[in-house]
Scaffold this motif. Sequence first.
Motif, mmCIF file in Angstrom:
data_model
loop_
_atom_site.group_PDB
_atom_site.id
_atom_site.type_symbol
_atom_site.label_atom_id
_atom_site.label_comp_id
_atom_site.label_asym_id
_atom_site.label_seq_id
_atom_site.Cartn_x
_atom_site.Cartn_y
_atom_site.Cartn_z
ATOM 1 N N ASP A 80 38.282 46.156 29.851
ATOM 2 C CA ASP A 80 37.702 45.825 28.949
ATOM 3 C C ASP A 80 36.277 46.919 29.090
ATOM 4 O O ASP A 80 35.582 46.632 29.914
ATOM 5 C CB ASP A 80 36.901 44.582 28.512
ATOM 6 C CG ASP A 80 36.252 44.184 27.647
ATOM 7 O OD1 ASP A 80 36.400 45.035 26.538
ATOM 8 O OD2 ASP A 80 35.579 43.111 27.601
ATOM 9 N N VAL A 81 36.364 47.817 28.378
ATOM 10 C CA VAL A 81 35.229 48.856 28.700
ATOM 11 C C VAL A 81 34.084 48.520 27.540
ATOM 12 O O VAL A 81 34.406 48.413 26.341
ATOM 13 C CB VAL A 81 35.835 50.379 28.365
ATOM 14 C CG1 VAL A 81 34.647 51.348 28.716
ATOM 15 C CG2 VAL A 81 36.954 50.380 29.400
ATOM 16 N N GLY A 82 32.843 48.289 27.925
ATOM 17 C CA GLY A 82 31.862 47.989 27.266
ATOM 18 C C GLY A 82 30.493 49.306 27.290
ATOM 19 O O GLY A 82 30.585 50.221 27.920
ATOM 20 N N ASP B 55 27.869 49.063 28.727
ATOM 21 C CA ASP B 55 27.070 49.216 29.980
ATOM 22 C C ASP B 55 27.898 49.073 31.261
ATOM 23 O O ASP B 55 27.477 49.382 32.302
ATOM 24 C CB ASP B 55 25.796 47.957 30.154
ATOM 25 C CG ASP B 55 24.930 48.115 28.877
ATOM 26 O OD1 ASP B 55 24.497 49.239 28.692
ATOM 27 O OD2 ASP B 55 24.652 46.958 28.613
ATOM 28 N N GLY B 56 28.926 48.643 31.126
ATOM 29 C CA GLY B 56 29.915 48.658 32.240
ATOM 30 C C GLY B 56 31.231 48.237 31.696
ATOM 31 O O GLY B 56 31.831 48.254 30.751
ATOM 32 N N PHE B 57 32.229 47.816 32.821
ATOM 33 C CA PHE B 57 33.797 47.653 32.577
ATOM 34 C C PHE B 57 33.914 46.650 33.160
ATOM 35 O O PHE B 57 33.517 46.286 34.665
ATOM 36 C CB PHE B 57 34.695 48.865 32.717
ATOM 37 C CG PHE B 57 34.720 49.150 34.062
ATOM 38 C CD1 PHE B 57 35.734 48.706 35.012
ATOM 39 C CD2 PHE B 57 33.735 50.074 34.614
ATOM 40 C CE1 PHE B 57 36.129 49.154 36.019
ATOM 41 C CE2 PHE B 57 33.955 50.553 35.965
ATOM 42 C CZ PHE B 57 35.055 50.061 36.877
ATOM 43 N N ALA B 58 34.992 45.688 32.756
ATOM 44 C CA ALA B 58 35.557 44.444 33.292
ATOM 45 C C ALA B 58 36.900 44.717 33.599
ATOM 46 O O ALA B 58 37.701 45.635 32.788
ATOM 47 C CB ALA B 58 35.452 43.329 32.479
ATOM 48 N N VAL B 59 37.812 44.613 34.752
ATOM 49 C CA VAL B 59 38.819 44.438 35.000
ATOM 50 C C VAL B 59 39.391 43.567 35.948
ATOM 51 O O VAL B 59 38.676 43.058 36.724
ATOM 52 C CB VAL B 59 39.378 46.097 35.621
ATOM 53 C CG1 VAL B 59 38.402 46.371 36.974
ATOM 54 C CG2 VAL B 59 40.698 46.278 35.672
ATOM 55 N N THR B 60 40.546 42.988 35.888
ATOM 56 C CA THR B 60 41.213 42.044 36.801
ATOM 57 C C THR B 60 42.188 42.948 37.732
ATOM 58 O O THR B 60 42.996 43.622 37.176
ATOM 59 C CB THR B 60 42.071 41.130 36.044
ATOM 60 O OG1 THR B 60 41.203 40.572 35.204
ATOM 61 C CG2 THR B 60 42.672 40.141 37.074
ATOM 62 N N LEU B 61 42.037 42.780 38.908
ATOM 63 C CA LEU B 61 42.712 43.671 40.031
ATOM 64 C C LEU B 61 43.447 42.385 40.849
ATOM 65 O O LEU B 61 42.798 41.388 41.037
ATOM 66 C CB LEU B 61 41.919 44.369 40.843
ATOM 67 C CG LEU B 61 41.311 45.596 40.047
ATOM 68 C CD1 LEU B 61 40.359 46.373 41.021
ATOM 69 C CD2 LEU B 61 42.220 46.526 39.612
ATOM 70 N N ASN B 62 44.405 42.979 41.500
ATOM 71 C CA ASN B 62 45.310 42.081 42.513
ATOM 72 C C ASN B 62 44.654 42.225 43.851
ATOM 73 O O ASN B 62 44.902 43.386 44.501
ATOM 74 C CB ASN B 62 46.596 42.332 42.192
ATOM 75 C CG ASN B 62 47.544 41.410 43.144
ATOM 76 O OD1 ASN B 62 47.045 40.340 43.535
ATOM 77 N ND2 ASN B 62 48.822 41.487 43.064
ATOM 78 N N PHE B 63 44.293 41.094 44.426
ATOM 79 C CA PHE B 63 43.859 41.223 45.952
ATOM 80 C C PHE B 63 44.843 40.440 46.708
ATOM 81 O O PHE B 63 44.537 38.937 46.388
ATOM 82 C CB PHE B 63 42.489 40.807 46.087
ATOM 83 C CG PHE B 63 41.524 41.704 45.530
ATOM 84 C CD1 PHE B 63 40.993 42.699 46.107
ATOM 85 C CD2 PHE B 63 41.065 41.718 44.025
ATOM 86 C CE1 PHE B 63 40.087 43.714 45.786
ATOM 87 C CE2 PHE B 63 40.135 42.445 43.644
ATOM 88 C CZ PHE B 63 39.724 43.544 44.475
ATOM 89 N N GLY B 64 45.733 40.588 47.399
ATOM 90 C CA GLY B 64 46.615 39.911 48.320
ATOM 91 C C GLY B 64 47.486 39.063 47.200
ATOM 92 O O GLY B 64 47.481 37.896 47.689
ATOM 93 N N ASP B 65 47.816 39.389 46.028
ATOM 94 C CA ASP B 65 48.651 38.375 45.197
ATOM 95 C C ASP B 65 47.845 37.607 44.614
ATOM 96 O O ASP B 65 48.149 36.382 44.082
ATOM 97 C CB ASP B 65 49.827 37.677 46.042
ATOM 98 C CG ASP B 65 50.882 38.685 46.070
ATOM 99 O OD1 ASP B 65 50.881 39.586 45.503
ATOM 100 O OD2 ASP B 65 51.551 38.275 47.307
ATOM 101 N N SER B 66 46.422 37.880 44.528
ATOM 102 C CA SER B 66 45.333 36.930 43.968
ATOM 103 C C SER B 66 44.666 37.897 42.895
ATOM 104 O O SER B 66 43.872 38.482 43.218
ATOM 105 C CB SER B 66 44.452 36.150 44.892
ATOM 106 O OG SER B 66 43.549 35.396 44.385
ATOM 107 N N PRO B 67 44.834 37.328 41.539
ATOM 108 C CA PRO B 67 43.913 38.430 40.567
ATOM 109 C C PRO B 67 42.650 37.755 40.624
ATOM 110 O O PRO B 67 42.350 36.888 40.708
ATOM 111 C CB PRO B 67 44.802 37.824 39.286
ATOM 112 C CG PRO B 67 45.829 37.128 39.735
ATOM 113 C CD PRO B 67 45.942 36.511 40.910
#
Length: 163
Positions: free
Chosen positions: A74-76, A78-90
Amino acid sequence: MSRSIDYGNLMHRAMRGLIREVLDGIAKNGLPGAHHFFITFDTMHPDVEIADWLSDRYPDEMTIVIQHWFDNLDVGEDGFAVTLNFGDSPEPLFIPYDAIRTFVDPSVEFGLRFETQEEDDAEHEDEDDEEIAEAPMAEMAEEEAEPGKPREAEVVSLDRFRK
């Protein structure tokens, strides 16, 4: 009273706008071809939102990769939000553009590096610091290169334009 044009800050705003435009296109259309990004940001920036365990693990800066698995980009303004995967944990993240230190797309040998005033002062004292600071980005680009074809990302330092 002496007035001058602050080209350095104008360039930084323009380059952060470029990042915003690129990410907005990715949010709408996905990553084209082999494009992917290494984004290093200041985890201590007051508007960064990351899980406590990530800020504990990366107390100064963190590099994320937007490539194979990412969600909810989600690009805004002032910044952007993103969900990333860290060791099978979003994990959801929010990164303000002002917190970004480097933005690299090794697939096309493109990179931007943003420096703070403290880094500018240190750079003038020891010019070798720039080579050291760019080494991790070059190593990341080489890791992503095709076998037998090492490639380095070209980094554009905007501070060359400052007085």
